[in-house]
Design a protein around this motif. Structure first.
Motif, PDB file in Angstrom:
ATOM      1  N   LEU A   1       0.960  -1.034   0.026  1.00 24.49           N
ATOM      2  CA  LEU A   1      -0.026  -0.092   0.100  1.00 24.49           C
ATOM      3  C   LEU A   1       0.757   1.293   0.092  1.00 24.49           C
ATOM      4  O   LEU A   1       2.035   1.235   0.549  1.00 24.49           O
ATOM      5  CB  LEU A   1      -0.766  -0.040   1.159  1.00 24.49           C
ATOM      6  N   THR A   2       0.479   2.194  -0.911  1.00 17.26           N
ATOM      7  CA  THR A   2       1.168   3.608  -0.706  1.00 17.26           C
ATOM      8  C   THR A   2       0.125   4.513  -0.364  1.00 17.26           C
ATOM      9  O   THR A   2      -1.092   4.601  -0.631  1.00 17.26           O
ATOM     10  CB  THR A   2       1.705   3.923  -2.298  1.00 17.26           C
ATOM     11  N   ALA A   3       0.753   5.659   0.527  1.00 21.89           N
ATOM     12  CA  ALA A   3      -0.177   6.593   1.093  1.00 21.89           C
ATOM     13  C   ALA A   3       0.628   7.783   1.505  1.00 21.89           C
ATOM     14  O   ALA A   3       1.949   7.637   1.399  1.00 21.89           O
ATOM     15  CB  ALA A   3      -0.882   6.073   2.614  1.00 21.89           C
ATOM     16  N   SER A   4      -0.337   8.886   1.305  1.00 21.39           N
ATOM     17  CA  SER A   4       0.623  10.179   1.564  1.00 21.39           C
ATOM     18  C   SER A   4       0.043  10.765   3.020  1.00 21.39           C
ATOM     19  O   SER A   4      -1.292  10.648   3.254  1.00 21.39           O
ATOM     20  CB  SER A   4       0.422  11.137   0.590  1.00 21.39           C
ATOM     21  N   LEU A   5       0.849  11.238   3.835  1.00 23.95           N
ATOM     22  CA  LEU A   5       0.450  11.900   5.022  1.00 23.95           C
ATOM     23  C   LEU A   5       1.296  13.069   5.313  1.00 23.95           C
ATOM     24  O   LEU A   5       2.429  13.348   4.772  1.00 23.95           O
ATOM     25  CB  LEU A   5       0.491  11.017   6.283  1.00 23.95           C
ATOM     26  N   LYS A   6       0.885  13.866   6.229  1.00 18.21           N
ATOM     27  CA  LYS A   6       1.586  15.053   6.801  1.00 18.21           C
ATOM     28  C   LYS A   6       2.932  14.570   7.184  1.00 18.21           C
ATOM     29  O   LYS A   6       3.071  13.681   8.102  1.00 18.21           O
ATOM     30  CB  LYS A   6       0.806  15.903   7.804  1.00 18.21           C
TER      31      LYS A   6
END
Length: 200
Positions: free
Chosen positions: A172-177
């Motif tokens: 899984l690839t995700a973006s977060l602060k």
């Protein structure tokens, strides 16, 4: 630390007239070289007959990537006055272009400095300055039966899932602060059968 000020959306065609010369101002939010080139190209295409396309940009958290271009005007008379307006507004990831149509009367260096500064200033005054948070991208690998745990964790951190490959071993690839990077790393490190890495 983890945020910067920039403009919300492009501002186009602000107009300043000075002794017959017309200065048309543009400001674009830009995040990389590609967006920068695209914006410059767009303005050059829209104003092919202009005498000069002078511009300045700042990119990077501290505005460390910057350039000021006089495009044939006397050195320091156009690019830097535009650049100084980016500094005055404390914004980064912004490109400001000032297109000049020569009107027959020379303005002299001090006149040019004043006109380019004013053009950049009125353009940026029309912009809505916003604060954006830096983001980081993370790739997580885990077992199929750990999906719920991982998704619950991601939603706690307001992460956006960019890509999800559900197999026996999920990726899984995700973006977060960026500000959350350490906290989520701590949580993921405590889990068994989970590996993760941050992408630059």
């Amino acid at each position: 630390m983890f945020e910067y000020k920039t403009i919300e959306k492009p501002i186009e065609n602000t107009l300043l007239k000075e002794k017959g010369s017309k200065f048309i101002g543009f400001a674009f939010p830009v995040n990389n070289e590609k967006e920068l080139k695209g914006a410059l190209e767009k303005v050059r295409t829209e104003h092919p007959k202009a005498t000069h396309h002078c511009y300045a940009f700042r990119m990077g958290l501290e505005g460390e990537n910057y350039r000021a271009n006089d495009d044939g005007e006397p050195s320091g008379s156009a690019g830097f006055p535009i650049y100084n307006q980016l500094l005055a507004h404390e914004i980064t990831n912004v490109l400001v272009i000032s297109v000049r149509y020569y009107g027959g009367t020379k303005l002299g260096v001090s006149g040019l400095v004043k006109a380019y500064k004013e053009c950049a200033k009125i353009t940026l005054e029309e912009a809505n300055i916003i604060t954006r948070e830096l983001e980081a991208e993370i790739e997580i690998q885990f077992n199929f039966n750990q999906q719920n745990t991982i998704f619950t964790l991601l939603s706690k951190f307001d992460a956006k899932v960019l890509h999800f490959d559900a197999n026996e071993n999920c990726i899984l690839t995700a973006s977060l602060k960026l500000a959350q990077k350490e906290s989520i790393s701590d949580k993921l490190s405590e889990m068994q059968y989970v590996s993760f890495e941050f992408k630059d």
